[in-house]
Design a protein around this motif. Structure first.
Motif, PDB file in Angstrom:
ATOM      1  N   THR A 129       0.830  -1.205   0.000  1.00  0.00           N
ATOM      2  CA  THR A 129       0.000   0.000   0.000  1.00  0.00           C
ATOM      3  C   THR A 129       0.863   1.253   0.000  1.00  0.00           C
ATOM      4  O   THR A 129       0.573   2.223  -0.703  1.00  0.00           O
ATOM      5  CB  THR A 129      -0.926   0.010   1.231  1.00  0.00           C
ATOM      6  N   GLU A 130       1.927   1.211   0.790  1.00  0.00           N
ATOM      7  CA  GLU A 130       2.821   2.366   0.835  1.00  0.00           C
ATOM      8  C   GLU A 130       3.440   2.629  -0.537  1.00  0.00           C
ATOM      9  O   GLU A 130       3.511   3.784  -0.988  1.00  0.00           O
ATOM     10  CB  GLU A 130       3.937   2.155   1.858  1.00  0.00           C
ATOM     11  N   GLN A 131       3.864   1.567  -1.232  1.00  0.00           N
ATOM     12  CA  GLN A 131       4.478   1.739  -2.544  1.00  0.00           C
ATOM     13  C   GLN A 131       3.474   2.271  -3.552  1.00  0.00           C
ATOM     14  O   GLN A 131       3.817   3.096  -4.409  1.00  0.00           O
ATOM     15  CB  GLN A 131       5.057   0.406  -3.039  1.00  0.00           C
ATOM     16  N   GLN A 132       2.231   1.831  -3.451  1.00  0.00           N
ATOM     17  CA  GLN A 132       1.189   2.345  -4.348  1.00  0.00           C
ATOM     18  C   GLN A 132       0.979   3.841  -4.128  1.00  0.00           C
ATOM     19  O   GLN A 132       0.816   4.608  -5.088  1.00  0.00           O
ATOM     20  CB  GLN A 132      -0.120   1.592  -4.112  1.00  0.00           C
ATOM     21  N   LEU A 133       0.990   4.249  -2.862  1.00  0.00           N
ATOM     22  CA  LEU A 133       0.824   5.667  -2.550  1.00  0.00           C
ATOM     23  C   LEU A 133       2.017   6.473  -3.045  1.00  0.00           C
ATOM     24  O   LEU A 133       1.864   7.557  -3.620  1.00  0.00           O
ATOM     25  CB  LEU A 133       0.639   5.856  -1.037  1.00  0.00           C
ATOM     26  N   GLY A 157       2.115  12.338  -9.731  1.00  0.00           N
ATOM     27  CA  GLY A 157       1.246  13.496  -9.543  1.00  0.00           C
ATOM     28  C   GLY A 157      -0.228  13.191  -9.720  1.00  0.00           C
ATOM     29  O   GLY A 157      -1.016  14.081 -10.038  1.00  0.00           O
ATOM     30  N   ASP A 158      -0.626  11.920  -9.505  1.00  0.00           N
ATOM     31  CA  ASP A 158      -2.032  11.538  -9.683  1.00  0.00           C
ATOM     32  C   ASP A 158      -2.758  11.675  -8.348  1.00  0.00           C
ATOM     33  O   ASP A 158      -2.805  10.732  -7.537  1.00  0.00           O
ATOM     34  CB  ASP A 158      -2.135  10.109 -10.201  1.00  0.00           C
ATOM     35  N   LEU A 159      -3.341  12.835  -8.121  1.00  0.00           N
ATOM     36  CA  LEU A 159      -4.005  13.115  -6.851  1.00  0.00           C
ATOM     37  C   LEU A 159      -5.220  12.211  -6.633  1.00  0.00           C
ATOM     38  O   LEU A 159      -5.494  11.794  -5.508  1.00  0.00           O
ATOM     39  CB  LEU A 159      -4.429  14.587  -6.793  1.00  0.00           C
ATOM     40  N   LYS A 160      -5.951  11.891  -7.701  1.00  0.00           N
ATOM     41  CA  LYS A 160      -7.149  11.058  -7.564  1.00  0.00           C
ATOM     42  C   LYS A 160      -6.804   9.684  -6.998  1.00  0.00           C
ATOM     43  O   LYS A 160      -7.436   9.213  -6.048  1.00  0.00           O
ATOM     44  CB  LYS A 160      -7.848  10.907  -8.912  1.00  0.00           C
ATOM     45  N   ILE A 161      -5.795   9.031  -7.583  1.00  0.00           N
ATOM     46  CA  ILE A 161      -5.400   7.706  -7.104  1.00  0.00           C
ATOM     47  C   ILE A 161      -4.871   7.804  -5.680  1.00  0.00           C
ATOM     48  O   ILE A 161      -5.175   6.969  -4.820  1.00  0.00           O
ATOM     49  CB  ILE A 161      -4.346   7.086  -8.036  1.00  0.00           C
ATOM     50  N   ARG A 198      -5.631   9.945  -3.394  1.00  0.00           N
ATOM     51  CA  ARG A 198      -6.765  10.144  -2.480  1.00  0.00           C
ATOM     52  C   ARG A 198      -7.498   8.834  -2.225  1.00  0.00           C
ATOM     53  O   ARG A 198      -7.900   8.537  -1.090  1.00  0.00           O
ATOM     54  CB  ARG A 198      -7.736  11.165  -3.083  1.00  0.00           C
ATOM     55  N   ASP A 199      -7.696   8.056  -3.298  1.00  0.00           N
ATOM     56  CA  ASP A 199      -8.389   6.767  -3.149  1.00  0.00           C
ATOM     57  C   ASP A 199      -7.628   5.857  -2.184  1.00  0.00           C
ATOM     58  O   ASP A 199      -8.235   5.183  -1.343  1.00  0.00           O
ATOM     59  CB  ASP A 199      -8.541   6.078  -4.506  1.00  0.00           C
ATOM     60  N   ILE A 200      -6.313   5.823  -2.328  1.00  0.00           N
ATOM     61  CA  ILE A 200      -5.495   4.985  -1.446  1.00  0.00           C
ATOM     62  C   ILE A 200      -5.605   5.474  -0.005  1.00  0.00           C
ATOM     63  O   ILE A 200      -5.779   4.681   0.927  1.00  0.00           O
ATOM     64  CB  ILE A 200      -4.023   4.993  -1.908  1.00  0.00           C
ATOM     65  N   MET A 201      -5.512   6.788   0.175  1.00  0.00           N
ATOM     66  CA  MET A 201      -5.608   7.360   1.511  1.00  0.00           C
ATOM     67  C   MET A 201      -6.979   7.082   2.122  1.00  0.00           C
ATOM     68  O   MET A 201      -7.096   6.734   3.301  1.00  0.00           O
ATOM     69  CB  MET A 201      -5.358   8.863   1.450  1.00  0.00           C
ATOM     70  N   ASN A 202      -8.032   7.221   1.328  1.00  0.00           N
ATOM     71  CA  ASN A 202      -9.388   6.932   1.815  1.00  0.00           C
ATOM     72  C   ASN A 202      -9.513   5.489   2.273  1.00  0.00           C
ATOM     73  O   ASN A 202     -10.136   5.192   3.298  1.00  0.00           O
ATOM     74  CB  ASN A 202     -10.424   7.216   0.718  1.00  0.00           C
TER      75      ASN A 202
END
Length: 227
Positions: free
Chosen positions: A11-15, A22-26, A28-32
């Motif tokens: 998960t950390e690597q995905q974030l 610079g993909d804020l949408k992805i 945010r999804d990971i953080m959510n």
């Protein structure tokens, strides 16, 4: 509560990857999902919650460090993440602060990448403008001089300039060739080698592609117009 937080390396690597592109949408999804997994069915202890928050913050810093963005440390300090996260009293406030920091980090990364990409493009243009008459000039050699890979440099150049590196090289050579065709009567092979092609076939091919006629036809048209 006895629940432990689970923030795996995957998960950390995905974030990290989403921030680096610079993909804020992805991001945010990971953080959510991280918040959902830890707080939708219960709560963590205060200490474990702090560990999770600062792990997430550490992930953002890792992503910025991987990109070697100038002044990133000063930028992070300016966001004052410790005070923001420490001052949050509810999960909703914590999430709000993390999302705010994430948004600012992604904006900063995107801005830094654009600036860095422009520097790469400027350097590529500088190399081409000074050496386009070198028959050995190619995308691979240009990228190697910059310490980067050909596909990476090619993509950045095309994104910034709207055309490929080879197109830019050909047009630079073509500009000089047109001047030589008008100004002197050297044969095509000589002119071709002067502008960076190994023989006249390369020059003829480029002329047809960009001008829609052969070098000979261009010379005849120039002679007719001057007369």
């Amino acid at each position: 509560p006895e629940r432990q937080y689970n923030y795996p390396l995957e998960t950390e690597q995905q974030l990290i990857n989403s921030i680096k592109i610079g993909d804020l949408k992805i991001a945010r999804d990971i953080m959510n999902n991280v918040f959902k997994n830890h707080f939708s069915k219960g709560i963590l202890s205060i200490e474990m919650t702090k560990c999770l928050l600062f792990d997430l913050m550490s992930t953002m810093i890792k992503a910025m460090n991987d990109l070697n963005i100038q002044d990133s440390s000063a930028f992070i300090e300016g966001l004052n993440p410790v005070a923001r996260l420490s001052g949050a009293e509810t999960v909703i406030e914590m999430k709000y602060e993390m999302m705010y920091i994430l948004e600012k980090v992604c904006e900063y990364v995107d801005s830094g990448k654009r600036e860095n990409n422009q520097k790469i493009v400027d350097r590529v243009i500088e190399i081409i403008d000074s050496s386009y008459n070198d028959a050995n000039m190619c995308i691979t050699n240009i990228a190697s001089e910059l310490g980067l890979t050909g596909p990476y440099v090619s993509k950045i150049f095309r994104d910034q300039m709207g055309e490929g590196i080879q197109d830019y090289i050909n047009k630079a050579r073509l500009k000089l060739a047109k001047s030589l065709l008008v100004e002197n009567q050297n044969n095509l092979d000589t002119i071709a080698k002067t502008v960076g092609y190994t023989n006249s076939n390369g020059l003829i091919r480029v002329f047809k592609k960009y001008e829609g006629l052969t070098p000979g036809q261009f010379r005849e048209m120039s002679d007719s117009s001057s007369n």
